[in-house]
Motif scaffolding. Structure first.
Motif, mmCIF file in Angstrom:
data_model
loop_
_atom_site.group_PDB
_atom_site.id
_atom_site.type_symbol
_atom_site.label_atom_id
_atom_site.label_comp_id
_atom_site.label_asym_id
_atom_site.label_seq_id
_atom_site.Cartn_x
_atom_site.Cartn_y
_atom_site.Cartn_z
ATOM 1 N N LYS A 241 11.378 11.134 0.880
ATOM 2 C CA LYS A 241 12.859 10.977 0.526
ATOM 3 C C LYS A 241 12.926 11.210 -0.819
ATOM 4 O O LYS A 241 13.765 11.818 -1.269
ATOM 5 C CB LYS A 241 12.961 9.532 1.276
ATOM 6 N N TYR A 242 11.912 10.549 -1.566
ATOM 7 C CA TYR A 242 12.210 10.635 -3.013
ATOM 8 C C TYR A 242 11.288 11.425 -3.676
ATOM 9 O O TYR A 242 11.044 11.546 -4.824
ATOM 10 C CB TYR A 242 12.110 9.092 -3.434
ATOM 11 N N PRO B 265 16.783 -3.533 4.939
ATOM 12 C CA PRO B 265 17.894 -3.108 5.381
ATOM 13 C C PRO B 265 17.933 -2.319 6.526
ATOM 14 O O PRO B 265 16.566 -2.147 6.956
ATOM 15 C CB PRO B 265 18.338 -2.141 4.202
ATOM 16 N N ALA B 266 18.780 -2.211 7.445
ATOM 17 C CA ALA B 266 18.846 -1.379 8.710
ATOM 18 C C ALA B 266 18.388 0.207 8.275
ATOM 19 O O ALA B 266 18.601 0.605 7.239
ATOM 20 C CB ALA B 266 20.183 -1.357 9.066
ATOM 21 N N GLY B 267 17.462 0.506 9.047
ATOM 22 C CA GLY B 267 17.088 1.825 8.809
ATOM 23 C C GLY B 267 15.938 1.861 8.015
ATOM 24 O O GLY B 267 15.480 3.274 7.602
ATOM 25 N N ALA B 268 15.135 0.742 7.403
ATOM 26 C CA ALA B 268 13.919 0.857 6.473
ATOM 27 C C ALA B 268 12.991 1.410 7.252
ATOM 28 O O ALA B 268 12.736 1.745 8.384
ATOM 29 C CB ALA B 268 13.608 -0.671 6.304
ATOM 30 N N GLN C 184 12.935 -1.395 -0.802
ATOM 31 C CA GLN C 184 13.670 -0.202 -0.501
ATOM 32 C C GLN C 184 15.081 -0.992 -0.230
ATOM 33 O O GLN C 184 15.235 -2.038 0.419
ATOM 34 C CB GLN C 184 13.075 0.602 0.660
ATOM 35 N N THR C 185 16.099 -0.290 -0.770
ATOM 36 C CA THR C 185 17.459 -0.397 -0.356
ATOM 37 C C THR C 185 18.295 0.757 -0.060
ATOM 38 O O THR C 185 17.465 1.761 0.103
ATOM 39 C CB THR C 185 18.337 -0.905 -1.955
ATOM 40 N N GLU C 186 19.627 0.584 0.179
ATOM 41 C CA GLU C 186 20.220 1.764 0.873
ATOM 42 C C GLU C 186 20.305 2.936 -0.249
ATOM 43 O O GLU C 186 20.542 3.873 0.368
ATOM 44 C CB GLU C 186 21.642 1.249 1.317
ATOM 45 N N ASP C 187 20.137 2.473 -1.301
ATOM 46 C CA ASP C 187 20.580 3.515 -2.546
ATOM 47 C C ASP C 187 19.005 3.736 -3.522
ATOM 48 O O ASP C 187 19.327 4.473 -4.487
ATOM 49 C CB ASP C 187 21.717 3.370 -3.510
ATOM 50 N N LYS D 122 14.849 1.156 -11.419
ATOM 51 C CA LYS D 122 14.729 1.562 -9.834
ATOM 52 C C LYS D 122 14.437 2.785 -9.720
ATOM 53 O O LYS D 122 14.861 3.908 -10.740
ATOM 54 C CB LYS D 122 16.137 0.957 -9.143
#
Length: 421
Positions: A148-149, A136-139, A401-404, A420
């Motif tokens: 982040k997580y 996705p964009a911003g990966a 990785q996904t947006e959420d 996930k």
């Protein structure tokens, strides 16, 4: 370790195969043969003298029983003189040590299947599989995702120990545990016996698998006890059978083990070692097989297929490489490397090596069996990563990785307790 008899009988072949590995000291082969010739001559002389001593000793006993004391004493003097000559050939022990010193410097001979070449660029791609994901964009790469997580803390590990010793936290630690359990279950379902070996080994064990004297600079050494932290589970697991004579009916012996691995990786630096790409401590599940020498290359292909199935189950794009002579390890006769593609880093990451060592390690460890004719033979040893976790984790995080969040492969859902992160 190569065998002197084989070298003596196949001199040109040995030199030709060592050249495939770009071995820089081919003159050691000639030096070894000269020492061996001298050793054989001295051994013949010593055996001949020992035979004379044995025969004279019997005669002395007979003369004493017959009351011929003077003759017996005269013969004793002759025996003493012979023993003195035996001391003159005492250099035999020193020659034996010199021969062994050269043997441990000679790498294993590469199989005829090994491609020519000096660098990783010369490795041969055997096959590829899987699909490269569209991110996705911003990966971002995994070192940003773990922040982040809140999965891995590299700075905290640096504070506690130093660079290359990360701290896994929360779901990051749980993912490690899930992968280790899945890999072990995958292996044991295929007939491998799970073992839990020590994480430190003695000098004899490190010598047996070829870490010593070749790689002492890459291992952490507990000097007070002369123990080494293991660079891979291959070392303690293969040594389980050191100095053993196994039954032919017991072959193949199949073992799998999870251990942390410790590698100094001296000289590692730059962007290629960022994040999980290269660590001093990491987790790995290993496969080890001890097999009949006639079957080791068939077993090697079976182990390659086993690791390939494991990677496919994780949904990662991969390729299998047959390593060229210049990129092989010191002890290997043939090695396949597995790499997975990291879409965020846009590069291939090595995650497994599967190797056949033929009898190079087992000659050092004296792992043998009696064949159907009663002849003693060395078994062949093989090992493979199944799998090394750091770069697998890097690729799983980056490629899924996904947006959420980060989607996990289905095979990990029950082990991780969620679909996930």
């Amino acid at each position: 370790m190569l065998q002197v008899n084989f070298i003596r009988q196949h001199v040109e072949l040995v030199k030709e195969r060592l050249a495939v590995k770009h071995f820089g000291q081919p003159e050691l082969v000639d030096e070894l043969l000269q020492l061996d010739e001298r050793r054989r001559k001295l051994q013949f002389e010593r055996d001949e003298l020992q035979g004379k001593v044995n025969a004279a000793s019997k005669d002395i006993g007979l003369l004493m029983r017959e009351g011929k004391k003077a003759e017996a004493e005269s013969l004793k003097a002759e025996v003493a003189a012979i023993k003195g000559r035996m001391d003159d050939v005492s250099e035999l022990d020193g020659i034996e040590r010199s021969i062994n010193d050269i043997l441990v410097q000679l790498p294993n001979l590469p199989s005829v299947q090994v491609p020519a070449g000096r660098t990783p660029a010369d490795n041969e791609v055997v096959r590829e599989g899987g699909e490269t994901p569209v991110l996705p964009a911003g990966a971002v790469p995994h070192w940003d995702l773990v922040k982040k997580y809140d999965l891995i803390d590299f700075e905290l590990g640096n504070k506690i120990t130093g660079s290359g010793f990360p701290v896994y936290k929360g779901k990051g630690a749980k993912l490690q545990r899930a992968l280790i359990s899945y890999f072990l279950d995958f292996n044991t379902s295929e007939g491998y016996l799970e073992v839990m070996p020590p994480h430190m080994v003695n000098e004899a064990s490190a010598y047996g698998t070829g870490q010593l004297p070749d790689k002492e600079g890459q291992m952490y050494h507990a000097v007070a006890d002369n123990f080494y932290l293991i660079p891979t589970a291959e070392v303690p697991v293969t040594n389980i059978y050191r100095d053993e004579i196994v039954k032919e009916s017991e072959l193949p012996i199949m073992m799998t083990a999870y251990t942390p691995c410790f590698r100094r990786e001296a000289g590692s630096y730059g962007k290629d070692v960022r994040g999980l790409n290269r660590l001093h401590q990491f987790d790995k599940v290993e496969l080890v097989q001890l097999v009949h020498p006639d079957k080791s290359y068939d077993v090697l292909e079976e182990m390659v297929l086993h690791v390939e199935k494991l990677i496919i189950s994780l949904g990662l794009p991969y390729r299998i490489l047959r390593l060229c002579g210049g990129d092989m390890s010191f002890t290997s006769a043939l090695t396949y490397d597995f790499e997975v593609y990291s879409a965020a880093q846009e590069k291939w990451l090595e995650v497994s090596s599967v190797s056949n060592f033929e009898n190079y390690q087992t000659n050092r460890m004296k792992i043998r069996f009696k064949d159907s004719t009663g002849k003693m033979q060395l078994v062949h040893s093989l090992n493979g990563s199944s799998m090394a976790l750091p770069r697998i984790v890097a690729a799983l995080l980056e490629n899924n990785q996904t947006e959420d969040g980060i989607d996990l492969p289905e095979v990990l859902w029950d082990y991780f307790g969620a679909k996930k992160i």
